[in-house]
Design an enzyme around this catalytic site. Sequence first.
Site, PDB file in Angstrom:
ATOM      1  N   LYS A 128       0.828  -1.211   0.000  1.00 12.35           N
ATOM      2  CA  LYS A 128       0.000   0.000   0.000  1.00 12.35           C
ATOM      3  C   LYS A 128       0.864   1.263   0.000  1.00 12.35           C
ATOM      4  O   LYS A 128       0.634   2.196  -0.760  1.00 12.35           O
ATOM      5  CB  LYS A 128      -0.919  -0.027   1.216  1.00 12.35           C
ATOM      6  CG  LYS A 128      -1.985   1.043   1.241  1.00 12.35           C
ATOM      7  CD  LYS A 128      -2.933   0.784   2.412  1.00 12.35           C
ATOM      8  CE  LYS A 128      -4.089   1.749   2.410  1.00 12.35           C
ATOM      9  NZ  LYS A 128      -5.042   1.448   3.510  1.00 12.35           N
ATOM     10  N   GLU A 147       9.671  -5.902   4.380  1.00 13.90           N
ATOM     11  CA  GLU A 147       9.806  -7.248   3.828  1.00 13.90           C
ATOM     12  C   GLU A 147       9.521  -7.254   2.327  1.00 13.90           C
ATOM     13  O   GLU A 147      10.268  -7.847   1.538  1.00 13.90           O
ATOM     14  CB  GLU A 147       8.849  -8.224   4.529  1.00 13.90           C
ATOM     15  CG  GLU A 147       9.105  -8.408   6.013  1.00 13.90           C
ATOM     16  CD  GLU A 147       8.262  -7.489   6.879  1.00 13.90           C
ATOM     17  OE1 GLU A 147       8.059  -7.823   8.056  1.00 13.90           O
ATOM     18  OE2 GLU A 147       7.793  -6.439   6.367  1.00 13.90           O
ATOM     19  N   GLY A 205      -5.495  -3.979   5.096  1.00 11.07           N
ATOM     20  CA  GLY A 205      -4.730  -5.000   4.397  1.00 11.07           C
ATOM     21  C   GLY A 205      -5.399  -6.355   4.378  1.00 11.07           C
ATOM     22  O   GLY A 205      -5.458  -7.030   3.339  1.00 11.07           O
ATOM     23  N   ARG A 206      -5.936  -6.787   5.526  1.00  6.68           N
ATOM     24  CA  ARG A 206      -6.536  -8.128   5.580  1.00  6.68           C
ATOM     25  C   ARG A 206      -7.925  -8.154   4.955  1.00  6.68           C
ATOM     26  O   ARG A 206      -8.540  -9.219   4.895  1.00  6.68           O
ATOM     27  CB  ARG A 206      -6.590  -8.612   7.024  1.00  6.68           C
ATOM     28  CG  ARG A 206      -7.280  -7.687   7.997  1.00  6.68           C
ATOM     29  CD  ARG A 206      -6.955  -8.080   9.442  1.00  6.68           C
ATOM     30  NE  ARG A 206      -7.515  -7.154  10.423  1.00  6.68           N
ATOM     31  CZ  ARG A 206      -6.953  -6.009  10.778  1.00  6.68           C
ATOM     32  NH1 ARG A 206      -5.824  -5.621  10.208  1.00  6.68           N
ATOM     33  NH2 ARG A 206      -7.513  -5.249  11.700  1.00  6.68           N
ATOM     34  N   GLU A 245      -5.665 -10.798  13.956  1.00  6.19           N
ATOM     35  CA  GLU A 245      -5.186  -9.425  13.824  1.00  6.19           C
ATOM     36  C   GLU A 245      -6.319  -8.433  14.051  1.00  6.19           C
ATOM     37  O   GLU A 245      -6.101  -7.325  14.552  1.00  6.19           O
ATOM     38  CB  GLU A 245      -4.551  -9.203  12.448  1.00  6.19           C
ATOM     39  CG  GLU A 245      -3.776  -7.894  12.324  1.00  6.19           C
ATOM     40  CD  GLU A 245      -2.945  -7.810  11.058  1.00  6.19           C
ATOM     41  OE1 GLU A 245      -1.843  -8.401  11.031  1.00  6.19           O
ATOM     42  OE2 GLU A 245      -3.403  -7.190  10.082  1.00  6.19           O
ATOM     43  N   HIS A 262      -5.242 -37.519  10.739  1.00  8.87           N
ATOM     44  CA  HIS A 262      -4.069 -38.330  11.055  1.00  8.87           C
ATOM     45  C   HIS A 262      -2.983 -37.499  11.727  1.00  8.87           C
ATOM     46  O   HIS A 262      -1.814 -37.895  11.746  1.00  8.87           O
ATOM     47  CB  HIS A 262      -3.539 -38.975   9.768  1.00  8.87           C
ATOM     48  CG  HIS A 262      -4.503 -39.940   9.164  1.00  8.87           C
ATOM     49  ND1 HIS A 262      -4.475 -41.294   9.448  1.00  8.87           N
ATOM     50  CD2 HIS A 262      -5.563 -39.750   8.334  1.00  8.87           C
ATOM     51  CE1 HIS A 262      -5.461 -41.892   8.793  1.00  8.87           C
ATOM     52  NE2 HIS A 262      -6.136 -40.980   8.108  1.00  8.87           N
ATOM     53  N   LYS A 293       8.452  -4.285  14.468  1.00  9.32           N
ATOM     54  CA  LYS A 293       9.048  -3.679  13.276  1.00  9.32           C
ATOM     55  C   LYS A 293       9.973  -2.524  13.647  1.00  9.32           C
ATOM     56  O   LYS A 293      11.065  -2.369  13.099  1.00  9.32           O
ATOM     57  CB  LYS A 293       7.950  -3.176  12.336  1.00  9.32           C
ATOM     58  CG  LYS A 293       7.121  -4.264  11.671  1.00  9.32           C
ATOM     59  CD  LYS A 293       6.112  -3.632  10.731  1.00  9.32           C
ATOM     60  CE  LYS A 293       5.294  -4.669   9.995  1.00  9.32           C
ATOM     61  NZ  LYS A 293       4.325  -4.059   9.063  1.00  9.32           N
TER      62      LYS A 293
END
Length: 516
Positions: free
Chosen positions: A202, A208, A259-260, A345, A376, A485
Amino acid sequence: MAAAFPRCDETGAWAALQRHHQGAGRQFDLRQALDAGRVAAFSLQAPHVFADLSKNLVDAQAQQLLLQLARECALEAQRDALFRGERINATEERAVMHWLLRTPEGARVDPALAGDLAQVHGTQRAMLAFADQVRADAAITDVVNIGIGGSDLGPQMAVLALDTLVTPGKRFHFVSNVDGHELAAVLRGLRPESTLFLVASKTFTTIETMTNARSARQWFTQAGGSDVARHFAALTTNVQAAAEFGIERTFGFWDWVGGRYSLWSAIGLPVAIAIGGAGFRALLAGAHAMDEHVRAAPLEGNLPLRLALLDVWYRNFHGFTSRSVAPYHSALRRLPAYLQQLEMESNGKRVDRQGRVLPFATAPVVWGEPGTNGQHAYFQMLHQGTDVVPVEFIAAREAAHDLPGHQPQLLANVLAQAQALMLGKADPGGHKHFPGNRPSTMLLLERLDPASLGALIALYEHRVFFAGALWGINSFDQWGVELGKVLARDIAPRLASGDVAGLDASTAALVARLRG
């Protein structure tokens, strides 16, 4: 909005729920209560999603008190504030309008939002035209999405979920981790002349993402690539920074898109390339249909609201600390990871909208893997462990393949696991004893396609909103991701210089050890 609505524990319904749970509520036994009438009463149909809630630890009185809690917390008014575009993200002074991204042209919206909707459709048309152009370009064989968080989890999950619609001759890769092993592994199989990189950030400053983007550009030029402008596109609002990077094609979005919640925006470009413009519009249409359900359905029939009430009942009264999501569809294998961000979040908060420390728990831990693999692995704990973990099963009636015999086995297993959790099994010796009376929800799709996936994702978005509204928290900020961060920016140069002045003893010692 922050001061307008009561918090769940400030209501009479909350006190009544506490009394009920201390009595009959916590003694409720599904095995004695389950019959055809209960199944009918606890079944809901929403767009593209059928829900059987009958195997949950909720009796009729608890259900009525939970609905009363929703009324006393004014959830309908809070929902209406969301859809009016009010600034319900109070800590950032922003509206929350991801739902506008999937509102079709010609739909009626608040007149104050008409300009925003026109911008959405203009950007959407440009993005989908570019997506179809790339989809038809045989020279581009690989699309690499570079993002993190919502710029990675949503598109990755959706592309995998709709893999049967991916255009032949195209491969999709998702890079998010700043650990260079991830990017290096992707680059080893690529050729610069046939690769398109999508840089999704954005602000175009996410460390990252930009670290990976710069490394991708360096690889591109060193491997013989000569046209960054053709082989890179940016999904960002920072057009200037993208241009300085060498990118000419940018597709933006707005500060009211978290963002999410950004899959529906330009962040969904890899999905649009994978399934085509028409497929992406079907994804939007499914989500919009769920939006309309949320806006129009009464409390009793509002599926995301009913799920949110279950979340509060389990977290705050039964004390269950986690929920397992088990999609019995391999294509939904990244859905649990996507939901982890969406829910944890959003609602992993310890203060309310006024900044008061909450006297109760909020978001549970969300985790899971696809069935039948999970059977399993961790299902042993679900059936016989010391903790009760509500399970959310997701299945599709129709298979997305034509291999004979597989789908009946898959569906038989999902039904059997829900049944086994509920019924249990007696064993005087103990080792083969299953306590039973363990809750589950069954969400059924007719088939997994763009429309049903859009509806399913929107269902979870609204569920998170309603749960956060009950808890009185702001589900749309994420200050908890910032501190680490900030500290990383301080530590990074210390790893090069060796300067540990002012660091705590443990971090200082670790810096020294890592420097060798």
